[in-house]
Design a protein around this motif. Sequence first.
Motif, PDB file in Angstrom:
ATOM      1  N   GLN A 324       0.841  -1.203   0.000  1.00 35.21           N
ATOM      2  CA  GLN A 324       0.000   0.000   0.000  1.00 35.21           C
ATOM      3  C   GLN A 324       0.877   1.254   0.000  1.00 35.21           C
ATOM      4  N   PRO A 325       0.737   2.144  -0.997  1.00 39.82           N
ATOM      5  CA  PRO A 325       1.530   3.381  -1.015  1.00 39.82           C
ATOM      6  C   PRO A 325       1.040   4.355   0.062  1.00 39.82           C
ATOM      7  N   LEU A 326       1.789   5.427   0.254  1.00 43.68           N
ATOM      8  CA  LEU A 326       1.370   6.475   1.177  1.00 43.68           C
ATOM      9  C   LEU A 326       0.071   7.110   0.703  1.00 43.68           C
ATOM     10  N   ILE A 327      -0.785   7.465   1.656  1.00 43.39           N
ATOM     11  CA  ILE A 327      -2.051   8.126   1.332  1.00 43.39           C
ATOM     12  C   ILE A 327      -2.051   9.502   1.964  1.00 43.39           C
ATOM     13  N   ALA A 328      -2.181  10.530   1.137  1.00 48.37           N
ATOM     14  CA  ALA A 328      -2.139  11.914   1.620  1.00 48.37           C
ATOM     15  C   ALA A 328      -3.407  12.252   2.394  1.00 48.37           C
ATOM     16  N   GLN A 329      -3.233  12.930   3.553  1.00 47.94           N
ATOM     17  CA  GLN A 329      -4.397  13.267   4.372  1.00 47.94           C
ATOM     18  C   GLN A 329      -5.340  14.226   3.648  1.00 47.94           C
ATOM     19  N   ASN A 330      -4.790  15.213   2.895  1.00 46.44           N
ATOM     20  CA  ASN A 330      -5.686  16.172   2.234  1.00 46.44           C
ATOM     21  C   ASN A 330      -6.550  15.497   1.171  1.00 46.44           C
ATOM     22  N   TYR A 331      -6.014  14.466   0.471  1.00 47.26           N
ATOM     23  CA  TYR A 331      -6.811  13.716  -0.503  1.00 47.26           C
ATOM     24  C   TYR A 331      -7.877  12.873   0.211  1.00 47.26           C
ATOM     25  N   LEU A 332      -7.465  12.225   1.287  1.00 48.22           N
ATOM     26  CA  LEU A 332      -8.395  11.390   2.045  1.00 48.22           C
ATOM     27  C   LEU A 332      -9.505  12.237   2.653  1.00 48.22           C
ATOM     28  N   GLU A 333      -9.150  13.410   3.158  1.00 46.66           N
ATOM     29  CA  GLU A 333     -10.129  14.320   3.748  1.00 46.66           C
ATOM     30  C   GLU A 333     -11.164  14.737   2.699  1.00 46.66           C
ATOM     31  N   HIS A 334     -10.706  15.013   1.488  1.00 48.85           N
ATOM     32  CA  HIS A 334     -11.603  15.389   0.386  1.00 48.85           C
ATOM     33  C   HIS A 334     -12.579  14.250   0.072  1.00 48.85           C
ATOM     34  N   GLN A 335     -12.077  13.040  -0.003  1.00 46.75           N
ATOM     35  CA  GLN A 335     -12.929  11.881  -0.309  1.00 46.75           C
ATOM     36  C   GLN A 335     -13.897  11.578   0.839  1.00 46.75           C
ATOM     37  N   PHE A 336     -13.450  11.818   2.053  1.00 50.32           N
ATOM     38  CA  PHE A 336     -14.294  11.616   3.230  1.00 50.32           C
ATOM     39  C   PHE A 336     -15.503  12.545   3.191  1.00 50.32           C
ATOM     40  N   LEU A 337     -15.267  13.820   2.875  1.00 52.38           N
ATOM     41  CA  LEU A 337     -16.360  14.789   2.778  1.00 52.38           C
ATOM     42  C   LEU A 337     -17.290  14.457   1.613  1.00 52.38           C
ATOM     43  N   GLN A 338     -16.718  13.961   0.522  1.00 54.83           N
ATOM     44  CA  GLN A 338     -17.540  13.549  -0.621  1.00 54.83           C
ATOM     45  C   GLN A 338     -18.468  12.403  -0.219  1.00 54.83           C
ATOM     46  N   MET A 339     -17.933  11.480   0.559  1.00 53.85           N
ATOM     47  CA  MET A 339     -18.736  10.338   1.018  1.00 53.85           C
ATOM     48  C   MET A 339     -19.895  10.819   1.887  1.00 53.85           C
ATOM     49  N   ILE A 340     -19.610  11.730   2.823  1.00 45.86           N
ATOM     50  CA  ILE A 340     -20.673  12.256   3.688  1.00 45.86           C
ATOM     51  C   ILE A 340     -21.705  13.025   2.865  1.00 45.86           C
ATOM     52  N   ARG A 341     -21.230  13.783   1.876  1.00 43.10           N
ATOM     53  CA  ARG A 341     -22.134  14.567   1.039  1.00 43.10           C
ATOM     54  C   ARG A 341     -23.126  13.645   0.307  1.00 43.10           C
ATOM     55  N   SER A 342     -22.643  12.490  -0.101  1.00 38.33           N
ATOM     56  CA  SER A 342     -23.512  11.558  -0.822  1.00 38.33           C
ATOM     57  C   SER A 342     -24.613  11.004   0.077  1.00 38.33           C
ATOM     58  N   TRP A 343     -24.372  11.028   1.411  1.00 38.79           N
ATOM     59  CA  TRP A 343     -25.369  10.501   2.335  1.00 38.79           C
ATOM     60  C   TRP A 343     -26.498  11.483   2.610  1.00 38.79           C
TER      61      TRP A 343
END
Length: 482
Positions: A324-343
């Motif tokens: 598993q490569p490194l995962i940037a927090q700012n990218y993960l944070e963006h995807q996290f908010l997108q997931m919540i928005r979809s709910w």
Amino acid sequence: MKVAAYIRVSTQMQVEEGYSLSAQKEKLKAFAFSQNWEIVQFYVDEGISAKDMNRPELQRMMKGVKEKLFDIVLVYKLDRLTRSVSDLDKILKTLNEHDVKFKSATELYETTTATGRLFIRLVASMAQWERENLGERVRMGMEEKARSGKWVINISPFGYDKEGDKLLINEVESAIVKEIYDLYLTGKYGVGKIASILNDRKIRTTSGSEWGYNNVHYILKNPLYIGTMRHNYRVNKDNYFEIENVIPQIIKEEEFDQVQKILDKRSTNHPRSATSPFIFSGVLRCSRCGSHMAGKYNITKRGDKKYTSLNYYCGNQKFKRCDQPLIAQNYLEHQFLQMIRSWDDIQKSSEVATSIENDNDNSDRINSIKKELSAIGKRKIKWQYGWAEGMLNDIEFKQRKEEEEEKEKVLLAELETLDKSKENINHDEYIDILSDIRLNWNHLDAYQKKISVQILFKSITVNKAKKITKPESVEIVNFELN
């Protein structure tokens, strides 16, 4: 004959009954004089029970026995020396081994014969029974008093003043209790840091000492501050119970519950992760191997400037067991908010509904436990009837009753846990909370974001799906709600 005189007094009542230190001392002096003996040393234990041998002067005297500093141990009465048969045996054995005699000034004992040793053990047994019986009566009285909502401890807890058997709010100390909760709920301060803050401001505990980890932790964990008194918390834990709404409330229940969630979460994570700027630490999982993912700083140079980025790496990566490569927090944070928005669209949030429903589907087990509890109740009545009719003796009845009560205790604890889990936040409430988090996300600092994630999510599983420098390179594969 050289004599060691041992004196003990444990309560004011014994002083009033003529067992005071000075009274014992004078009587022992008079007895030794009548026998033409010389008292070479007094050993005095003041305010200490005879329930065991953990008494400084008794231990010093037993050391003197081994060093042959005297020929006789003299006491005013046997129960001044011990109220335990096993301790008496140890003392007499040590005295015998070093040829030191034992003598009571008010009782006739002959420890050189079998009959004499039997008699002294019988007297010690009665003293032990008296001590244990008194202790049992005192405990029962305190438990009964506590069940009626009365404060049975002499010292008042921080935040309160004791008036009779009631607790009243201390305005100055209660303000500090509220501040402790407020500081902890920010997420920026751990238990130890809060203790340091209080000490820096010269604030002291009820006993006047400096604050430590345990003092602050006690306040954060104690339901007393929401009005619930607990009894037998530290000792006699088998008889532990709580009485709600009997103490003036200092902290709101929702604040107390939130603090408990943070404490529980932090107890399973590395201490530094609790206040680090890594928002998803403690809940992030690797989709490729299932391992925990930890935070990591990356520093890059562009000309004379240094830039720091926050990333997550898989724990198995350093052992070359995961790619598993490194995962940037700012990218993960963006995807996290997108997931919540979809709910926000309830139709799209079936994953959340399924997760909550699965967590709360305990009805079969609850019904099963209730049936077993009913069966236990019937069996207890049956055993009691059998005992009353003479079909069971006392020992058999006691054994069966204790077996059923133990089963009942375990089942009731499980039932309480299952009932509480049914009271978890429902689907619509989760959606509302997550929506509020999304709308306010940009106004929260890293610590507040971390708390929000840790309270709502048990785990978030992620994957680096693409080798591109965009948020789309990160995908949230799965999640589990608390």
